[in-house]
Motif scaffolding. Structure first.
Motif, PDB file in Angstrom:
ATOM      1  N   ASP A  17       1.001  -1.109  -0.056  1.00 55.97           N
ATOM      2  CA  ASP A  17      -0.017   0.141  -0.131  1.00 55.97           C
ATOM      3  C   ASP A  17       0.828   1.335  -0.065  1.00 55.97           C
ATOM      4  OD1 ASP A  17      -2.523  -1.419   0.270  1.00 55.97           O
ATOM      5  OD2 ASP A  17      -1.761  -2.044   2.279  1.00 55.97           O
ATOM      6  N   PRO A  76      -4.940   1.326   5.301  1.00 58.86           N
ATOM      7  CA  PRO A  76      -6.106   0.371   4.920  1.00 58.86           C
ATOM      8  C   PRO A  76      -6.498  -0.746   6.096  1.00 58.86           C
ATOM      9  CG  PRO A  76      -3.864  -0.040   3.829  1.00 58.86           C
ATOM     10  CD  PRO A  76      -3.879   1.234   4.563  1.00 58.86           C
ATOM     11  N   HIS A 128     -19.119   4.159   2.285  1.00 59.83           N
ATOM     12  CA  HIS A 128     -18.206   4.982   2.070  1.00 59.83           C
ATOM     13  C   HIS A 128     -18.228   6.850   2.303  1.00 59.83           C
ATOM     14  CE1 HIS A 128     -16.322   1.778   0.093  1.00 59.83           C
ATOM     15  NE2 HIS A 128     -15.118   2.332   0.336  1.00 59.83           N
ATOM     16  N   SER A 162     -13.779   3.610   5.053  1.00 61.30           N
ATOM     17  CA  SER A 162     -15.094   2.939   4.823  1.00 61.30           C
ATOM     18  C   SER A 162     -15.362   2.344   6.319  1.00 61.30           C
ATOM     19  CB  SER A 162     -14.976   1.798   3.816  1.00 61.30           C
ATOM     20  OG  SER A 162     -13.654   0.868   4.255  1.00 61.30           O
ATOM     21  N   ARG A 215      -7.170   6.085  -6.769  1.00 55.65           N
ATOM     22  CA  ARG A 215      -6.769   4.474  -6.355  1.00 55.65           C
ATOM     23  C   ARG A 215      -7.953   3.672  -6.016  1.00 55.65           C
ATOM     24  NH1 ARG A 215      -3.277   7.747  -3.703  1.00 55.65           N
ATOM     25  NH2 ARG A 215      -4.095   7.260  -1.643  1.00 55.65           N
ATOM     26  N   GLN A 216      -9.095   4.470  -5.422  1.00 60.20           N
ATOM     27  CA  GLN A 216     -10.062   3.519  -4.721  1.00 60.20           C
ATOM     28  C   GLN A 216     -11.567   3.537  -5.601  1.00 60.20           C
ATOM     29  OE1 GLN A 216     -10.586   4.195  -0.430  1.00 60.20           O
ATOM     30  NE2 GLN A 216      -8.579   5.008  -0.268  1.00 60.20           N
ATOM     31  N   SER A 219     -13.764   0.379  -5.663  1.00 59.31           N
ATOM     32  CA  SER A 219     -14.403   0.135  -4.490  1.00 59.31           C
ATOM     33  C   SER A 219     -15.640   1.098  -4.396  1.00 59.31           C
ATOM     34  CB  SER A 219     -13.545   0.290  -3.210  1.00 59.31           C
ATOM     35  OG  SER A 219     -13.063   1.337  -2.721  1.00 59.31           O
TER      36      SER A 219
END
Length: 289
Positions: A17, A76, A128, A162, A215-216, A219
């Motif tokens: 990460d 994370p 989120h 999240s 990057r996310q 999700s």
């Protein structure tokens, strides 16, 4: 503040990460914190540690007392998972509390301190919170607390997470909430230690917020926050443009942001308040100031 402050930044990103973030924005979460602190306190000595990793040296309270403050980064890691990385991170925070050294954390940093002091963390029941936490409102206790000094009755802040604090530990003080995340800011006391933390990210630049969204993106789509990756990309482009030109009122209007986010001095309010109202007095009481 004098130039001989000594800070410890503890990051819990795992190596993969950390490298992904460096490829994206050029620095890890710990490096972002270190750069921000050096800008806030020029000449400060900033050391970095990775307590979640197996080969990280164990930190005893007497060693941690040598620092003027400890900072816990976002991560994370999921604090409700019983993994070796989580256990090591929580053990480190308990040593920080035992040392009596003031500590500050954002996002997962708040969650680590919560679990270390006996509280709990869970996946966010409302999904989120991505890009910015909206309409954060201080509680009556928060409105009078120095951590939120200078903040208006409602404000936005960079955020992407999240997970959330489910229950604060006994004796903690809830300082701010919003409609997505009940614990947006808190003070946690455990043993000799005092921790001030926020679920959002006062240390981030808008550029880093945009890159975090990119990057996310997967999700965020899977979680139903956006329809597709293109929508994430379009939002990230606006945020990147505002980072380059923070006085662009048209961009701020399109993103629904005001100077609490676009002005870095205001955006970093909690870090500045922590240094002024907790770190400096503690340092003086220890005979260092």
């Amino acid at each position: 503040m004098t130039q001989d402050y000594r800070f410890l930044v503890a990051e819990s990103e795992l190596p993969e990460d950390r490298e992904a973030r460096r490829e994206s924005v050029g620095r890890s979460s710990g490096e972002t914190y270190a750069d921000t602190l050096r800008a806030l306190v020029p000449g400060a000595r900033v050391e970095q540690l990775k307590p979640a990793e197996e080969n990280s040296p164990r930190q005893e309270p007497e060693v941690l007392r040598r620092f003027d403050a400890v900072f816990l980064c976002g991560s994370p890691l999921h604090l409700y998972e019983d993994s070796p990385e989580v256990r090591r991170q929580v053990e480190f925070m308990r040593a920080v509390f035992a040392s009596g050294t003031p500590a500050f954390g954002s996002c997962a940093g708040l969650q680590v301190a919560t679990v270390a002091a006996g509280g709990s963390v869970r996946p966010n029941a409302r999904g989120h919170e991505a890009g910015f936490a909206r309409r954060i409102t201080p509680t009556p206790e928060g409105a009078a607390h120095p951590l939120l000094s200078g903040r208006p009755p409602a404000f936005d802040a960079p955020a992407i997470h999240s997970d959330e604090v489910e229950e604060l530990p006994e004796g903690a003080t809830l300082l701010a909430s919003n409609g997505v995340t009940r614990v947006q800011a808190a003070e946690i006391r455990s043993g000799e230690g005092v921790f001030w933390g926020v679920q959002y990210h006062p240390e981030l630049t808008l550029f880093e917020v945009a890159k975090a969204l990119r990057r996310q993106a997967g999700s965020l789509v899977e979680g139903g926050l956006v329809h597709d990756r293109a929508t994430v990309g379009a939002q990230a482009e606006l945020i990147e443009a505002l980072d380059r030109e923070p006085e662009r009122r048209d961009l701020a209007w399109r993103l629904g942001l005001d100077r609490q986010v676009t002005d870095p001095v205001l955006r970093q309010a909690e870090l500045r308040n922590f240094l002024r109202h907790l770190v400096a007095p503690t340092r003086a009481a220890r005979g260092r100031g």
